[in-house]
Design a protein around this motif. Structure first.
Motif, PDB file in Angstrom:
ATOM      1  N   ARG A 359       6.883  -7.510 -10.102  1.00 18.46           N
ATOM      2  CA  ARG A 359       7.496  -7.762 -11.717  1.00 18.46           C
ATOM      3  C   ARG A 359       7.383  -9.140 -12.355  1.00 18.46           C
ATOM      4  O   ARG A 359       7.028  -9.193 -13.472  1.00 18.46           O
ATOM      5  CB  ARG A 359       8.707  -6.659 -11.359  1.00 18.46           C
ATOM      6  CG  ARG A 359       9.352  -7.146 -12.543  1.00 18.46           C
ATOM      7  CD  ARG A 359      11.138  -6.691 -12.134  1.00 18.46           C
ATOM      8  NE  ARG A 359      11.175  -8.104 -11.533  1.00 18.46           N
ATOM      9  CZ  ARG A 359      12.566  -7.973 -11.223  1.00 18.46           C
ATOM     10  NH1 ARG A 359      13.841  -7.232 -11.185  1.00 18.46           N
ATOM     11  NH2 ARG A 359      13.214  -9.288 -11.092  1.00 18.46           N
ATOM     12  N   ASP A 360       7.974 -10.517 -11.508  1.00 18.36           N
ATOM     13  CA  ASP A 360       7.871 -11.413 -12.237  1.00 18.36           C
ATOM     14  C   ASP A 360       6.662 -11.927 -12.487  1.00 18.36           C
ATOM     15  O   ASP A 360       6.440 -12.683 -13.114  1.00 18.36           O
ATOM     16  CB  ASP A 360       8.604 -12.138 -10.794  1.00 18.36           C
ATOM     17  CG  ASP A 360      10.100 -11.834 -10.982  1.00 18.36           C
ATOM     18  OD1 ASP A 360      10.916 -11.486 -11.652  1.00 18.36           O
ATOM     19  OD2 ASP A 360      10.805 -12.276 -10.078  1.00 18.36           O
ATOM     20  N   LYS A 361       5.360 -11.876 -11.976  1.00 17.97           N
ATOM     21  CA  LYS A 361       4.402 -12.534 -12.279  1.00 17.97           C
ATOM     22  C   LYS A 361       4.060 -11.871 -13.239  1.00 17.97           C
ATOM     23  O   LYS A 361       3.068 -12.146 -13.717  1.00 17.97           O
ATOM     24  CB  LYS A 361       2.917 -11.999 -10.715  1.00 17.97           C
ATOM     25  CG  LYS A 361       3.723 -13.193  -9.481  1.00 17.97           C
ATOM     26  CD  LYS A 361       2.169 -12.787  -8.120  1.00 17.97           C
ATOM     27  CE  LYS A 361       2.621 -13.687  -7.334  1.00 17.97           C
ATOM     28  NZ  LYS A 361       2.063 -13.084  -6.026  1.00 17.97           N
ATOM     29  N   ALA A 362       4.111 -10.564 -13.495  1.00 17.49           N
ATOM     30  CA  ALA A 362       3.368  -9.440 -14.901  1.00 17.49           C
ATOM     31  C   ALA A 362       3.765 -10.160 -16.276  1.00 17.49           C
ATOM     32  O   ALA A 362       3.075 -10.596 -16.797  1.00 17.49           O
ATOM     33  CB  ALA A 362       4.048  -7.941 -14.758  1.00 17.49           C
ATOM     34  N   ILE A 363       4.977 -10.852 -15.872  1.00 22.20           N
ATOM     35  CA  ILE A 363       5.741 -11.780 -17.749  1.00 22.20           C
ATOM     36  C   ILE A 363       4.621 -12.823 -17.579  1.00 22.20           C
ATOM     37  O   ILE A 363       4.264 -13.048 -18.863  1.00 22.20           O
ATOM     38  CB  ILE A 363       6.275 -12.186 -17.586  1.00 22.20           C
ATOM     39  CG1 ILE A 363       7.796 -11.019 -17.759  1.00 22.20           C
ATOM     40  CG2 ILE A 363       7.043 -13.214 -18.454  1.00 22.20           C
ATOM     41  CD1 ILE A 363       7.278 -10.161 -18.475  1.00 22.20           C
ATOM     42  N   THR A 364       3.628 -13.701 -15.849  1.00 22.89           N
ATOM     43  CA  THR A 364       3.827 -14.888 -16.433  1.00 22.89           C
ATOM     44  C   THR A 364       2.342 -14.659 -15.834  1.00 22.89           C
ATOM     45  O   THR A 364       1.366 -15.712 -16.090  1.00 22.89           O
ATOM     46  CB  THR A 364       4.280 -15.926 -15.163  1.00 22.89           C
ATOM     47  OG1 THR A 364       3.628 -15.117 -14.104  1.00 22.89           O
ATOM     48  CG2 THR A 364       5.244 -16.035 -15.841  1.00 22.89           C
ATOM     49  N   SER A 365       1.824 -13.287 -16.376  1.00 23.45           N
ATOM     50  CA  SER A 365       0.065 -13.110 -15.800  1.00 23.45           C
ATOM     51  C   SER A 365      -0.896 -14.083 -16.840  1.00 23.45           C
ATOM     52  O   SER A 365      -0.393 -13.645 -18.127  1.00 23.45           O
ATOM     53  CB  SER A 365       0.060 -11.503 -15.343  1.00 23.45           C
ATOM     54  OG  SER A 365       0.055 -11.017 -16.949  1.00 23.45           O
TER      55      SER A 365
END
Length: 553
Positions: A359-365
């Motif tokens: 979930r958190d990685k999605a914002i920084t992809s």
């Protein structure tokens, strides 16, 4: 361009309302507007037949006129015009009630009589100006308020004429200007028929103009969805009602004003006359196969808000904008999946921790491609843990679900998920079209012929909130059980009895309310879909700086 005089009613009430209705072309039917239109049609029909007699609304049998004037730059249809004291008198009927007489209304620097609403007086005065410009002397008119059956005489005073002329000029100016800002803390917003389109407090809150969010937006959508799945059923029109005739001779009749969508499944027929009136009322029709596959839609002409679609086509092709929108969509989807698992299942801490990291990685992809990989991994984990949310005693969970599968679904859970996602796609397509967005042109899902990419984008966060929760609930409560399915070697399908139960459960869920995490008030899931599409529109039009979809806590 000539301004239709009916538009002047809105511009005095609220310039933003005028802009939404007549520049963007967005008009949403409600029970009141449908009934008001029906009253106009009935009156017009009586006049065409010559059967209108003098009543308390007019002293002599009226005529209707279509008039225009190049100097005034307005056009309009005058529903009823009669002669009185040698003068031509426009008569305008209103579905609402007249105000209590408080002396006068002060509008800018002008004084208007207090027995009729200022916006109604301006519309009526414009009719009088049109009559006068076309050689029909007109010094006054009547407003008839059906709500409290009051007939109000309105004199076309100097102040009223000057104010009407001023608003005609303002209407022309607004067509070349940006959308006006929302009213701030205005009581008018509560009476406005398009407050859930305008979203005044929500927009002011998101742009930092106000911290006050009143409960203005109606919690639920007026009307419901009509499902017809009985083979051989025929839909038609009788007066202001929709009729259903079944092969065994049974029949039903439903007021059209109570319907927001018609969903036809299998061998069901819909008459041309009914289709015409549904399109005129902005009511969409969807067509599903006998097995629940979405075949297509009948939508009103896509004339609404062409300027919004222009922004959509341009901005969705900007890689930075498409990526940022996709990041928040997938962040919200994974977060909502994880919340559903935590509330209803017994997934391992390791799995839940990885979903949190995804979930958190999605914002920084860094790209759409990497984001699709993150979404795919999260989906794999989610559906691995999905059976832990099924609490059915004395039944092997492997019978209910064998992983995520489709086209065709091979087990009961996937049969329900597939049908539920089809219904959700149908609803989001209709919502996008109603807002003025093109449901086929998205930012995350690849664009393919016949694929409603934007609808699929917007529905991602709602898959677990709406469809997945329905599947869990209907199976765990045994509202739908194993006997409601046809199970073969390579496929599983719902029986007709099971479909009816699922349709009912789906509509119940859409009418349930949640506390909106951003605005703090209770709102139904169906209304939330509408609000989400409109907030995306506000972002595309530049009114708000970012679009963030609903994420439950």
């Amino acid at each position: 361009m000539s301004i239709p005089i009916r538009m002047l009613n809105e511009i005095q009430y609220c310039e933003r309302l005028y802009y939404i209705m007549h520049v963007q072309g967005i008009f949403e039917e409600s029970a009141d507007t449908v009934e008001g239109s029906a009253q106009h049609r009935r009156a017009e029909k009586r006049m065409r037949k010559g059967s209108v007699a003098p009543t308390e609304m007019w002293e002599a049998a009226p005529i209707s006129l279509h008039l225009g004037d190049d100097n005034l730059n307005i056009v309009g249809k005058l529903d009823a015009v009669t002669l009185e004291e040698g003068k031509w008198v426009p008569v305008e009927g209103k579905h609402s009630s007249a105000p209590e007489d408080n002396g006068t209304f002060r509008v800018e620097s002008y004084n208007l009589q207090g027995t009729a609403w200022p916006n109604d007086q301006i519309q009526l005065c414009a009719q009088g100006l049109l009559l006068h410009a076309n050689g029909y002397p007109s010094d006054f008119g009547y407003l008839y308020y059906r709500g409290n059956k009051k007939k109000i005489k309105v004199d076309f005073t100097k102040d009223l004429i000057e104010l009407t002329t001023k608003y005609i000029k303002k209407a022309h100016e607004l067509h070349s200007q940006p959308i006006p800002k929302p009213l701030k803390d205005s009581k008018k917003c509560f009476r406005c028929s398009l407050n859930y389109v305008c979203l005044p407090d929500e927009t002011n809150y998101l742009i930092g103009a106000s911290t006050n969010i009143r409960k203005i937006v109606p919690s639920r959508v007026d009307g419901g969805i009509l499902y017809i799945s009985e083979p051989g059923a025929k839909l038609g029109k009788s007066g202001e009602s929709l009729t259903i005739r079944y092969p065994d001779g049974r029949s039903d009749e439903i007021p059209i004003k109570d319907v927001i969508h018609v969903s036809l499944m299998g061998n069901v027929q819909c008459s041309t006359q009914l289709t015409h009136i549904l399109m005129a009322c902005g009511i969409t029709i969807s067509y599903l196969s006998t097995h629940g596959q979405l075949i297509g839609y009948t939508l009103p002409p896509t004339t609404k808000n062409i300027f919004l679609r222009k922004h959509q086509f341009v901005k969705f092709q900007h890689s930075d904008i498409a990526l940022r929108l996709s990041q928040w969509i997938i962040h919200s989807k994974i977060s909502n999946q994880r919340t559903l698992l935590r509330r209803n299942g017994s997934a391992s801490k390791i799995l839940l921790q990885e979903m949190k990291e995804l979930r958190d990685k999605a914002i920084t992809s860094e790209s759409i491609e990497s984001l699709r990989g993150i979404e795919g991994r999260a989906a794999k984990l989610y559906f691995e843990a999905f059976p832990t949310m099924l609490k059915i005693k004395d039944l092997d969970k492997d019978i209910l679900m064998k992983g995520r599968n489709r086209r065709p679904p091979k087990d009961p859970v996937n049969a329900l998920l597939s049908l539920g996602y089809t219904l959700l796609t149908r609803d989001v397509v209709a919502t996008c079209a109603g807002v003025g967005l093109d449901p086929m042109f998205g930012f995350f899902h690849s664009i393919e012929p016949g694929r409603p990419a934007l609808a699929l984008d917007l529905m991602e966060p709602f898959r677990p909130l709406i469809v997945d929760s329905i599947v869990i609930r209907t199976l765990n409560t045994q509202e739908i059980d194993i006997k409601d399915f046809y199970q073969g070697d390579d496929s599983c399908q719902l029986k007709n009895s099971g479909r009816k139960k699922f349709f009912a459960a789906y509509e119940r869920r859409l009418h349930e309310t949640l506390t909106h995490p951003g605005f703090g008030y209770k709102i139904s899931y169906r209304r939330t879909l509408d609000v989400e599409a409109r907030l995306l529109a506000r972002y595309l039009e530049g009114e708000i700086n970012e679009y963030r979809p609903v994420t439950t806590r």
